[in-house]
Design an enzyme around this catalytic site. Sequence first.
Site, short mmCIF file in Angstrom:
data_model
loop_
_atom_site.label_atom_id
_atom_site.label_comp_id
_atom_site.label_asym_id
_atom_site.label_seq_id
_atom_site.Cartn_x
_atom_site.Cartn_y
_atom_site.Cartn_z
N ILE A 30 36.73 69.72 11.28
CA ILE A 30 37.03 71.05 10.74
C ILE A 30 36.03 71.40 9.64
CG2 ILE A 30 38.66 70.26 8.95
CD1 ILE A 30 40.40 72.76 9.86
N CYS A 31 35.73 72.68 9.52
CA CYS A 31 34.84 73.18 8.48
C CYS A 31 35.43 74.48 7.94
CB CYS A 31 33.42 73.38 9.02
SG CYS A 31 33.31 74.63 10.32
N HIS A 32 34.60 75.36 7.42
CA HIS A 32 35.09 76.62 6.87
C HIS A 32 35.51 77.59 7.97
CE1 HIS A 32 35.57 80.02 4.21
NE2 HIS A 32 34.69 80.71 4.91
N GLY A 82 34.20 77.15 11.61
CA GLY A 82 34.04 76.62 12.97
C GLY A 82 32.63 76.29 13.38
N MET A 139 38.98 76.12 8.54
CA MET A 139 40.02 76.22 7.52
C MET A 139 40.55 77.64 7.37
SD MET A 139 40.89 73.29 6.32
CE MET A 139 41.84 73.85 4.91
#
Length: 253
Positions: free
Chosen positions: A215-217, A219, A244
């Site tokens: 997961i990141c900010h 995608g 997120m």
Amino acid sequence: MKNFICKTGLIAMLLFMPYQQAFACDCCSGTGPQYKGHSMSDASGYFLQEFDKVAPGRGVDWDGAIPDIWLGSAFEKGWIVKTSPGSAIPGALILGLDQSQNGWAGIVREVCGDKIVFETMDKGKVVRHQAATATLKQDFNLIGYIWPMRLQDHVQQISTEQAREAWQNKAAIFIDVRTADEYKQGHIPGAASIPLAVLKNRLTEIPKDKKVLLICHGGKSSSQANIILQSCGFANTCSIQGGMLEWRRSVEK
């Protein structure tokens, strides 16, 4: 729906368009070293090999001797195909048309915000370009990208709902690939922090025998992390769609 229809129409057009109208190249006419039937002295052979360095499994398996049918054929084989200029990711093949409507093929090397760095080949020499995604279609007649990711071989992305279920059931390991500062500002409880920039240096911390959710900010970075892990032999990894941002929205529902 309208965008989907337009993109599907474009893919179908490229799939069935006679090659003289789309890519008038002689990519298989060269002599010397070959890669999957393509001369390494031409753009097609060179960039197919570069693509396969980060692609999962045995890499390129689509049909076609010249790039005019790559987009449609790759799509049929289960590769992720994107036509939006802003959909570039490192390692993706990039396809376009020159001013004479002859095709060119290249590979995306870097994505920096709204700019990308990609390489093409001119007379046997690799040429490096930096371009703004907002003007890619205008300046380079962009057709689209083929990501080094497949849908049929491995699940490359999962929804927030699926990820939340896996988190609740402790059915997967979560890795947050944002920066350390972003992680400190809020993260999924239990998620490990391994920033994308240092991912390759911390591979030993990631088990290969368990499901790994990235997961990141939003995608994009998690998709890049997925490519890195798959190229390093991890087969059970995937990115959480929307990152997120979407995870937080799902909490608020």
